[in-house]
Structures are given as structure tokens and as C-alpha cells.
Design a protein around this motif. Structure first.
Motif, short mmCIF file in Angstrom:
data_model
loop_
_atom_site.label_atom_id
_atom_site.label_comp_id
_atom_site.label_asym_id
_atom_site.label_seq_id
_atom_site.Cartn_x
_atom_site.Cartn_y
_atom_site.Cartn_z
N GLU A 15 0.84 -1.20 0.00
CA GLU A 15 0.00 0.00 0.00
C GLU A 15 0.88 1.26 0.00
O GLU A 15 1.95 1.27 0.61
CB GLU A 15 -0.92 0.01 1.23
CG GLU A 15 -2.04 -0.98 1.15
CD GLU A 15 -3.02 -0.68 0.04
OE1 GLU A 15 -3.42 0.49 -0.12
OE2 GLU A 15 -3.38 -1.63 -0.68
N PRO A 16 0.40 2.33 -0.63
CA PRO A 16 1.21 3.55 -0.69
C PRO A 16 1.35 4.25 0.68
O PRO A 16 2.33 4.94 0.91
CB PRO A 16 0.47 4.44 -1.68
CG PRO A 16 -0.91 3.87 -1.78
CD PRO A 16 -0.81 2.42 -1.43
N GLU A 17 0.39 4.07 1.55
CA GLU A 17 0.44 4.67 2.90
C GLU A 17 0.65 3.57 3.93
O GLU A 17 0.19 2.44 3.75
CB GLU A 17 -0.86 5.42 3.22
CG GLU A 17 -1.09 6.66 2.38
CD GLU A 17 -0.14 7.81 2.72
OE1 GLU A 17 0.51 7.77 3.77
OE2 GLU A 17 -0.06 8.75 1.91
N PRO A 18 1.33 3.89 5.04
CA PRO A 18 1.52 2.89 6.10
C PRO A 18 0.17 2.43 6.66
O PRO A 18 -0.79 3.20 6.68
CB PRO A 18 2.33 3.62 7.17
CG PRO A 18 2.68 4.94 6.61
CD PRO A 18 1.91 5.17 5.36
N GLN A 19 0.14 1.20 7.11
CA GLN A 19 -1.11 0.57 7.56
C GLN A 19 -1.09 0.30 9.06
O GLN A 19 -0.04 0.20 9.68
CB GLN A 19 -1.31 -0.75 6.82
CG GLN A 19 -1.32 -0.64 5.31
CD GLN A 19 -2.56 0.04 4.80
OE1 GLN A 19 -3.66 -0.45 5.00
NE2 GLN A 19 -2.39 1.18 4.15
N ARG A 20 -2.29 0.13 9.62
CA ARG A 20 -2.47 -0.39 10.98
C ARG A 20 -3.48 -1.51 10.83
O ARG A 20 -4.50 -1.36 10.16
CB ARG A 20 -2.98 0.69 11.92
CG ARG A 20 -3.07 0.18 13.35
CD ARG A 20 -2.84 1.32 14.35
NE ARG A 20 -2.40 0.82 15.61
CZ ARG A 20 -1.13 0.72 15.99
NH1 ARG A 20 -0.17 1.10 15.20
NH2 ARG A 20 -0.82 0.24 17.17
#
Length: 133
Positions: A15-20
Motif C-alpha cells: 500500500e502507498p500509505e503505512p497501515q495499521r
């Protein structure tokens, strides 16, 4: 296609943005007023209701090993049959915090209690995706 916990981690990493990651561990239960047919089906692994027993949010790097996640969940003393997983995207290169995950995690628990599980990835105790229904 995500068919395992390992696939989920790869997808989150891509994913382009960090995940939680949001986890809701559930136990399969049968209502007290279940019929004999329902009891027989449940004994064969069919039917019943999924009751949330433990929920937690983690950064993917905190749970890179599914066995460690399972071990941590077992330390709660709550038995479970399936874990539902969802992911939250960060913004501007910053992953969501645990505080930011609390409301979505609460909503996820309520959604599962109501039987609305289609938006979540169900995994068994070995980290393999399972088909429900």
C-alpha cells in the motif's frame, strides 16, 4: 487474492500509505435454545454464531509472525476459532496510531456481533483464510 496472513502482510506492505491492522478474535458458539439439528451441525463445524472475545490493533511490523500473534492472543485466556482482520491506511506517510484505531476497532466488533463480516478477512488459527457461510 489474499488467502493467508502472509498474503495480508504483503498486501499491507504494498500500500502507498503505512497501515495499521485491526484484529477481532471470535469464538463460535451455539445458542442455548438451539435445535437438535443445529447442535448436530455445530458439532460438525457448521452454524452457530461468532462472538468477539478479544480485539487489538497492531502495526504490521509488530505482528510479522502469525504464530506470535496467536501466542499473544492465547495469553488472554480466551479461546477463539476465527480472527477477523481489517487494515487502516495512514496519511501523509504516517501510520494511524492506536488511539486513532479505537473507534474503527469498536465499530468492527459491533459489525461482527451483528453478523456483518463481509468487509473483513477471516483467518483460522493457522493464518489461512476461511470461507464463512
Amino acid at each position: 487474492m489474499i488467502s493467508s496472513y502472509t498474503d495480508l502482510l504483503k498486501a499491507a506492505d504494498a500500500e502507498p500509505e503505512p497501515q495499521r491492522l485491526l484484529f477481532v478474535f471470535c469464538r463460535a458458539e451455539l445458542p442455548d435454545d438451539a435445535s437438535e439439528a443445529e447442535r448436530a451441525g455445530f458439532a460438525n463445524g457448521e452454524g452457530g454464531a461468532l462472538t468477539p472475545v478479544v480485539c487489538v490493533d497492531k502495526a504490521p511490523e509488530e505482528v510479522s509472525n502469525f504464530e506470535a500473534l496467536v501466542d499473544e492472543s492465547r495469553q488472554t485466556g480466551q479461546a477463539w476459532d476465527v480472527v477477523f482482520v481489517a487494515a487502516m491506511s495512514g496519511r501523509g506517510g504516517t501510520a494511524p496510531s492506536s488511539d486513532e484505531a479505537q473507534q474503527p476497532l469498536t465499530m468492527m466488533v459491533e459489525s461482527i456481533r451483528l453478523g456483518h463480516v463481509g468487509n473483513y478477512l477471516p483467518l483460522d488459527s493457522k493464518g489461512q483464510a476461511v470461507a464463512l457461510g
